[in-house]
Design a protein around this motif. Structure first.
Motif, PDB file in Angstrom:
ATOM      1  N   PHE A 108       0.849  -1.191   0.000  1.00 36.74           N
ATOM      2  CA  PHE A 108       0.000   0.000   0.000  1.00 36.74           C
ATOM      3  C   PHE A 108       0.886   1.242   0.000  1.00 36.74           C
ATOM      4  O   PHE A 108       1.693   1.442   0.910  1.00 36.74           O
ATOM      5  N   GLN A 109       0.742   2.049  -1.056  1.00 41.11           N
ATOM      6  CA  GLN A 109       1.571   3.240  -1.220  1.00 41.11           C
ATOM      7  C   GLN A 109       0.782   4.483  -0.828  1.00 41.11           C
ATOM      8  O   GLN A 109      -0.399   4.610  -1.145  1.00 41.11           O
ATOM      9  N   VAL A 110       1.466   5.413  -0.169  1.00 37.38           N
ATOM     10  CA  VAL A 110       0.858   6.676   0.222  1.00 37.38           C
ATOM     11  C   VAL A 110       1.445   7.785  -0.643  1.00 37.38           C
ATOM     12  O   VAL A 110       2.662   7.992  -0.662  1.00 37.38           O
ATOM     13  N   GLY A 111       0.573   8.491  -1.372  1.00 29.95           N
ATOM     14  CA  GLY A 111       1.027   9.564  -2.253  1.00 29.95           C
ATOM     15  C   GLY A 111       1.076  10.909  -1.556  1.00 29.95           C
ATOM     16  O   GLY A 111       0.726  11.043  -0.384  1.00 29.95           O
ATOM     17  N   ARG A 112       1.465  11.938  -2.305  1.00 32.62           N
ATOM     18  CA  ARG A 112       1.655  13.258  -1.707  1.00 32.62           C
ATOM     19  C   ARG A 112       0.340  13.891  -1.268  1.00 32.62           C
ATOM     20  O   ARG A 112       0.336  14.803  -0.429  1.00 32.62           O
ATOM     21  N   ALA A 217       5.235  15.697  -1.321  1.00 31.21           N
ATOM     22  CA  ALA A 217       5.056  17.124  -1.569  1.00 31.21           C
ATOM     23  C   ALA A 217       6.373  17.781  -1.952  1.00 31.21           C
ATOM     24  O   ALA A 217       6.420  18.629  -2.852  1.00 31.21           O
ATOM     25  N   ILE A 218       7.450  17.391  -1.275  1.00 30.64           N
ATOM     26  CA  ILE A 218       8.755  17.991  -1.575  1.00 30.64           C
ATOM     27  C   ILE A 218       9.272  17.510  -2.924  1.00 30.64           C
ATOM     28  O   ILE A 218       9.819  18.298  -3.707  1.00 30.64           O
ATOM     29  N   SER A 219       9.085  16.242  -3.238  1.00 31.35           N
ATOM     30  CA  SER A 219       9.505  15.733  -4.554  1.00 31.35           C
ATOM     31  C   SER A 219       8.752  16.453  -5.661  1.00 31.35           C
ATOM     32  O   SER A 219       9.321  16.780  -6.716  1.00 31.35           O
ATOM     33  N   GLY A 294       1.128  21.985  -5.142  1.00 29.37           N
ATOM     34  CA  GLY A 294       0.468  20.672  -5.151  1.00 29.37           C
ATOM     35  C   GLY A 294      -1.001  20.713  -4.815  1.00 29.37           C
ATOM     36  O   GLY A 294      -1.553  19.752  -4.257  1.00 29.37           O
ATOM     37  N   ILE A 295      -1.690  21.800  -5.153  1.00 31.35           N
ATOM     38  CA  ILE A 295      -3.126  21.894  -4.913  1.00 31.35           C
ATOM     39  C   ILE A 295      -3.849  20.913  -5.819  1.00 31.35           C
ATOM     40  O   ILE A 295      -3.543  20.818  -7.013  1.00 31.35           O
ATOM     41  N   ARG A 296      -4.803  20.180  -5.271  1.00 36.15           N
ATOM     42  CA  ARG A 296      -5.519  19.171  -6.064  1.00 36.15           C
ATOM     43  C   ARG A 296      -6.177  19.809  -7.281  1.00 36.15           C
ATOM     44  O   ARG A 296      -6.765  20.891  -7.199  1.00 36.15           O
TER      45      ARG A 296
END
Length: 449
Positions: A108-112, A217-219, A294-296
């Motif tokens: 299970f991966q967690v994205g930004r 977020a930083i990437s 990084g605003i949706r």
């Protein structure tokens, strides 16, 4: 070297159709696809599509469909383009190649954005020219729909010929010791409770301090089309987060050579390069900074559009969803997402820290002058009167100024438009006497978009 006569001869050969253009390119020595064909009807297109469904396997390159184009250049020009694609061409895709393999595990991966995505860990298999060992399972709803178990034989394909995904499970081949796969209830990275908002398919970690969210977020911030921080790749970002040196993108601008040296495999020269690259990113334009936040729903195109309309971060952060939605190509969902982002106290703090670090949070004076000169109200003087249906007086003023217009308080011969709402008074009477054009709020919005 052939002179004017030869130039005139070439001018007479300008093609009028797509087919003629390809023929001309071929005659000039360019390589063009030899399998092209003119189709006189939809039936001809269908026949061509069917023919290449099997013949494409004989090609020396991979192809996932055929492209149908209008032949006449005049018709192409009349149809034009959407924001991304031509209206005069359409791709007809073939069904994606599907292969069976065994599901060995699910991670299970967690994205930004905090989205938790289940990923199938597969027994490696050849698919559409590559070796596939991982495939997306999308979300909790898809997991439940597939009723997937570790050890299952699954059918995999590439969505859009790019992203591997599990299509279905061959339950009849399920081993007796297979274990069911369900979404976790806690974040696999920070152990915070996960939430699944009503009406959404995505399960999320909402802990803004989650290492995976911070790292993502930083990437994103360092990407070339965002702040373009050269050399600050994922391995360095991961170490920065793990070592507690960075908890938000604003922390990047406090890093020093000395603070970077303890990182694994970091030297004096490399540390200096990273610090210099971070400093150089302060010159990146307002649109790049907006994208980097990084605003949706705000990708590079929407970020540029918003930055051209809202020339400063203050303009955008104080705009209402309705005001943002008046921008061409920006819909209600995007507008709501942007407005909500700027209402979060942590994000307001981030903007303040970025301003303190001297990042570009506004268009340059030259860009602002160009935007005003190029706006639909450039050189126009407007007056507002009465109560508008949805816009406040300050909101309407911002929209007019962003479109290059000027708002004054009184009607005169120099007034180009009077924007009138309910209970318009003496200004309306005076404007009518002077022959000034009267606009409703709806007409104003149409004019500026």
């Amino acid at each position: 070297s052939g002179g004017a006569g030869e130039i005139e001869k070439l001018a007479l050969q300008v093609p009028a159709t797509q087919w003629d253009a390809l023929q001309l390119l071929q005659s000039l020595g360019f390589r063009v696809n030899p399998n092209r064909q003119i189709c006189q009807s939809a039936a001809d297109v269908q026949a061509y599509y069917n023919e290449w469904a099997t013949k494409r396997a004989q090609l020396s390159y991979l192809t996932d469909g055929v492209v149908v184009k209008l032949n006449d250049f005049v018709l192409q020009q009349q149809l034009g383009f959407t924001q991304k694609f031509p209206r005069w061409a359409v791709a007809l895709k073939y069904p994606a190649e599907e292969v069976p393999t065994v599901l060995e595990n699910v991670s299970f991966q967690v994205g930004r954005t905090g989205a938790v995505t289940p990923v199938a860990e597969l027994r490696p298999v050849q698919l559409a020219g590559t070796t596939v060992a991982r495939a997306t399972l999308h979300n909790a709803d898809r997991l439940a729909e597939l009723d997937i178990h570790r050890g299952d034989t699954v059918i995999v394909r590439k969505a859009g010929e790019i992203i591997p995904e599990v299509v279905r499970v061959l339950a009849e081949l399920r081993p007796e010791d297979a274990t069911n796969v369900t979404m976790p209830t806690r974040c696999p990275e920070c152990d915070s409770p996960l939430v699944k908002p009503e009406g959404e398919a995505v399960t999320r970690c909402i802990n803004s301090s989650c290492p995976a969210i911070v790292q993502g977020a930083i990437s994103h911030w360092t990407r070339r089309d965002a702040l373009d921080i050269e050399g600050l790749g994922e391995k360095w970002v991961k170490q920065l987060v793990e070592q507690g040196l960075v908890e938000s993108v604003a922390d990047l601008y406090s890093l020093t050579v000395e603070s970077l040296l303890p990182l694994d495999r970091m030297g004096q020269q490399l540390a200096q390069k990273l610090v210099d690259a971070i400093a150089a990113s302060k010159a990146r334009p307002w649109a790049s900074v907006l994208y980097g936040l990084g605003i949706r729903h705000v990708g590079t195109v929407n970020a540029k559009t918003l930055a051209q309309h809202f020339l400063t971060v203050e303009d955008l952060s104080t705009a209402s969803p309705d005001e943002i939605a008046t921008v061409h190509t920006i819909g209600p969902e995007i507008a709501q997402s942007v407005a909500q982002w700027f209402q979060v106290p942590a994000n307001q703090t981030l903007i303040a820290r970025l301003a303190q670090a001297k990042l570009q949070l506004a268009a340059t004076p030259e860009e602002q002058a160009q935007a005003a000169a190029a706006g639909p109200l450039a050189g126009k003087t407007l007056v507002l009167t009465g109560t508008l249906p949805t816009l406040t007086r300050p909101e309407a003023t911002k929209l007019i100024e962003a479109a290059g217009g000027k708002v004054t308080s009184s009607v005169s011969k120099a007034t180009d438009y009077l924007v009138a709402g309910e209970k318009a008074g003496s200004k309306l009477t005076k404007a009518e006497g002077l022959g000034v054009i009267i606009l409703s709020e709806a007409e104003l919005l149409t004019l500026i978009t």
